[in-house]
Design an enzyme around this catalytic site. Sequence first.
Site, PDB file in Angstrom:
ATOM      1  N   ASP A 142      37.619   6.875  35.863  1.00 18.29           N
ATOM      2  CA  ASP A 142      36.638   7.180  34.829  1.00 18.29           C
ATOM      3  C   ASP A 142      37.265   6.858  33.479  1.00 18.29           C
ATOM      4  O   ASP A 142      38.454   7.119  33.269  1.00 18.29           O
ATOM      5  CB  ASP A 142      36.292   8.673  34.878  1.00 18.29           C
ATOM      6  CG  ASP A 142      34.818   8.931  34.703  1.00 18.29           C
ATOM      7  OD1 ASP A 142      34.292   8.540  33.646  1.00 18.29           O
ATOM      8  OD2 ASP A 142      34.196   9.518  35.608  1.00 18.29           O
ATOM      9  N   ASP A 244      32.148   6.252  30.888  1.00 20.44           N
ATOM     10  CA  ASP A 244      31.364   7.409  30.490  1.00 20.44           C
ATOM     11  C   ASP A 244      30.554   7.131  29.220  1.00 20.44           C
ATOM     12  O   ASP A 244      31.113   6.688  28.208  1.00 20.44           O
ATOM     13  CB  ASP A 244      32.347   8.564  30.237  1.00 20.44           C
ATOM     14  CG  ASP A 244      31.667   9.894  30.104  1.00 20.44           C
ATOM     15  OD1 ASP A 244      31.035  10.322  31.073  1.00 20.44           O
ATOM     16  OD2 ASP A 244      31.769  10.508  29.026  1.00 20.44           O
ATOM     17  N   GLU A 303      28.021   3.976  32.597  1.00 16.99           N
ATOM     18  CA  GLU A 303      27.073   5.065  32.753  1.00 16.99           C
ATOM     19  C   GLU A 303      25.970   4.735  31.751  1.00 16.99           C
ATOM     20  O   GLU A 303      26.186   4.802  30.538  1.00 16.99           O
ATOM     21  CB  GLU A 303      27.696   6.431  32.418  1.00 16.99           C
ATOM     22  CG  GLU A 303      26.690   7.535  32.646  1.00 16.99           C
ATOM     23  CD  GLU A 303      27.063   8.873  32.013  1.00 16.99           C
ATOM     24  OE1 GLU A 303      26.483   9.881  32.409  1.00 16.99           O
ATOM     25  OE2 GLU A 303      27.918   8.906  31.107  1.00 16.99           O
ATOM     26  N   HIS A 377      28.104  13.904  39.905  1.00 21.34           N
ATOM     27  CA  HIS A 377      28.590  15.186  39.390  1.00 21.34           C
ATOM     28  C   HIS A 377      27.700  15.755  38.287  1.00 21.34           C
ATOM     29  O   HIS A 377      27.928  16.874  37.837  1.00 21.34           O
ATOM     30  CB  HIS A 377      30.014  14.997  38.860  1.00 21.34           C
ATOM     31  CG  HIS A 377      30.052  14.066  37.697  1.00 21.34           C
ATOM     32  ND1 HIS A 377      29.793  12.712  37.814  1.00 21.34           N
ATOM     33  CD2 HIS A 377      30.269  14.290  36.379  1.00 21.34           C
ATOM     34  CE1 HIS A 377      29.851  12.169  36.621  1.00 21.34           C
ATOM     35  NE2 HIS A 377      30.142  13.081  35.725  1.00 21.34           N
ATOM     36  N   ASP A 378      26.734  14.974  37.824  1.00 21.78           N
ATOM     37  CA  ASP A 378      25.814  15.467  36.788  1.00 21.78           C
ATOM     38  C   ASP A 378      24.454  15.843  37.365  1.00 21.78           C
ATOM     39  O   ASP A 378      23.535  16.197  36.616  1.00 21.78           O
ATOM     40  CB  ASP A 378      25.606  14.395  35.709  1.00 21.78           C
ATOM     41  CG  ASP A 378      26.862  14.143  34.907  1.00 21.78           C
ATOM     42  OD1 ASP A 378      27.678  15.076  34.757  1.00 21.78           O
ATOM     43  OD2 ASP A 378      27.041  13.000  34.435  1.00 21.78           O
TER      44      ASP A 378
HETATM   45  C1  GLC Z   1      28.815  11.898  31.045  1.00 20.58           C
HETATM   46  C2  GLC Z   1      29.508  12.555  32.215  1.00 20.58           C
HETATM   47  C3  GLC Z   1      29.315  14.014  32.106  1.00 20.58           C
HETATM   48  C4  GLC Z   1      29.949  14.489  30.829  1.00 20.58           C
HETATM   49  C5  GLC Z   1      29.421  13.728  29.628  1.00 20.58           C
HETATM   50  C6  GLC Z   1      30.323  13.892  28.441  1.00 20.58           C
HETATM   51  O1  GLC Z   1      27.459  12.069  31.080  1.00 20.58           O
HETATM   52  O2  GLC Z   1      29.046  12.018  33.418  1.00 20.58           O
HETATM   53  O3  GLC Z   1      29.813  14.707  33.208  1.00 20.58           O
HETATM   54  O4  GLC Z   1      29.732  15.849  30.656  1.00 20.58           O
HETATM   55  O5  GLC Z   1      29.354  12.344  29.856  1.00 20.58           O
HETATM   56  O6  GLC Z   1      31.523  13.241  28.638  1.00 20.58           O
END
Ligand code: GLC
Length: 606
Positions: A142, A244, A303, A377-378
């Site tokens: 990541d 991210d 992402e 994970h989100d």
């Molecule tokens: C992304 C991640 C998430 C995190 C956010 C801030 O959306 O997937 O888990 O909380 O970014 O880094």
Amino acid sequence: MPIRWDYKFFTLVIMKKIIFYFLILVIISSCAKQKEKDETMNSATSRKWWKEAVVYQIYPRSFKDTNGDGIGDLKGIISKLDYVKSLGVDVVWLNPIYGSPNADNGYDISDYRSIMKEFGTMQDFDTLLKDMHEKGLKLVMDLVVNHTSDEHRWFKESRKSRDNPYRDYYHWLPAEKGKPPFRPGAFEADGSGWRYDSVTNSYYLHYFSYKQPDLNWENPKVRQEIYKMMNWWLKKGIDGFRMDVIPFIAKDTTFPVITQKILDEKYKGRWDIYLASGPHLHDYLKEMNKEVLSKYDIMSLAEGAGMTKETALNFVDEDRHELDMGYHFDGVSLGYIPGYFKKMDPNWSLVEFKKIYSDWDAVYKDKGWGTIYLGNHDQPRMVSRWGNDSPEFRAPSSKMLTTFLLSMRGTPYYYYGDEIGMTNAKFDKIEDYRDIETLAAYEKVKLAGGDLKQFIEDQKTGGARDNGRTPMQWDTSENAGFTTGTPWLKVNKNYKEVNVAKEDKNPNSVLNYFRRMVKLRKENPVLIYGAYHLLKGDDPNIYAYTRTLDNEKVLVLLNFKDHDVDMQLKELKGSHQTLINNYKSVNVKEDTITLKPYQAVILSLN
Ligand code: GLC
Ligand code: CA
């Protein structure tokens, strides 16, 4: 006789020349044919290892704990690599494992070149990477570079004084000019993305929590530090990055006022689209590609927060030399009831679901390459959200969703635990939740005098990210074999029923179905590269589509409902062979199929 000899010699030379030129001609014409073939083969069907890969996402905190502190660790992942390999997957994406005070479970990095203490050491990491490569598994890390932790050395320096050399590593505005124009801060109860810091009487920007200050990408020093750090990891041998919220890195640093009108007119009323529209974003990504990504045979995944069908190719059109793939949020945003914090409508529409995935497939018809995921994970667990997590239907509906994920065009991202059909945790008390997002949302409801009981109920269906973060369920021993200590987040109550040990032994389990489905995808390029075509898009119960590659054609049929459903399709008339089925039999009569609750079948139509 010499003349005859000469003549013979002469013909031999001529013959040789003829053969030589003939061969040259054959080579040239076959090259030309190949070129023609390459040209007609558009980029969406050009082969790449990361298009053919199945990615398995591991949330390290919840995978396997080896020292009894209740937190998963790298040694734990190492100890389970044979299991990961047994799934048939190719790539593992790890959520952040860098030094972090864990305000947001590692998405707040205080040191990019170290391993989080709880997870182990750099030596453990090197062992992990080596062991994975020996097993033929690739490792994707990541990359969190929209923001750091406020405990990162850069930020600690930056906040010291207005003329500190690190000041412009972040976005600061002097308080004497008043409160800066609103920007969202996703993990704050008051929703604000600006935090006042009395040390220098200034505000700093944070799109997430105040513990996650946003980096200033306009500063070339920041960019160079990041590229250096990326190169450092890639030289260690990692196989790529999942980036991210990468669309958010560029900011309009004049920080104009964004009125609701501007938001509605220019950004479909959505802040994420605004945040993903900053100036120079694509200059930065091109620069990153040139200085880092292009030097290695790796994969990059954005992402795709705020990424839309209209902007997606700006990130992943290969001719632009930016990134390889992105994942959109349209699919996982479906079905939320407006005005609530991620409350799920149990009657979400399959017709809309099909439209979203079909429209996104069309985005990558000729260029770029897509991705498919239903959980991470989100997100809540996929079976609780898109399937049915009741004891009766948990297994068939998990298998049905797995069939979807592994039969679509686009690289599948599969979340740990979904392969055994893990379900939402559905905690009853706010005290059981750990996630900063949920705790902030709870505070928000509390401040507004809202219904807190209802809030907790709502989290069970959609909402809370902790639903998808509970410890991996390995066996029936205490804490599902995840830890001998107290787990950082409670284990799901159903672990005695839902666990790897049990499913491993059962040939009809969700786990073994996943393995079969991965194998099927691998063995049938039509499932990877084949053109996608939606059938009966208006049918409210069944998702049906074909995939076609050269002479191969397969038909995928997925019943999303808890009752039998019929579908009439002319494709069913010819001969067909069942490639996979989550029930014992397929019920086809002439051109009509009857699918059992959550039945999934793939038929070969050749
Ligand atoms: C992304 C991640 C998430 C995190 C956010 C801030 O959306 O997937 O888990 O909380 O970014 O880094
Ligand atoms: Ca541990």
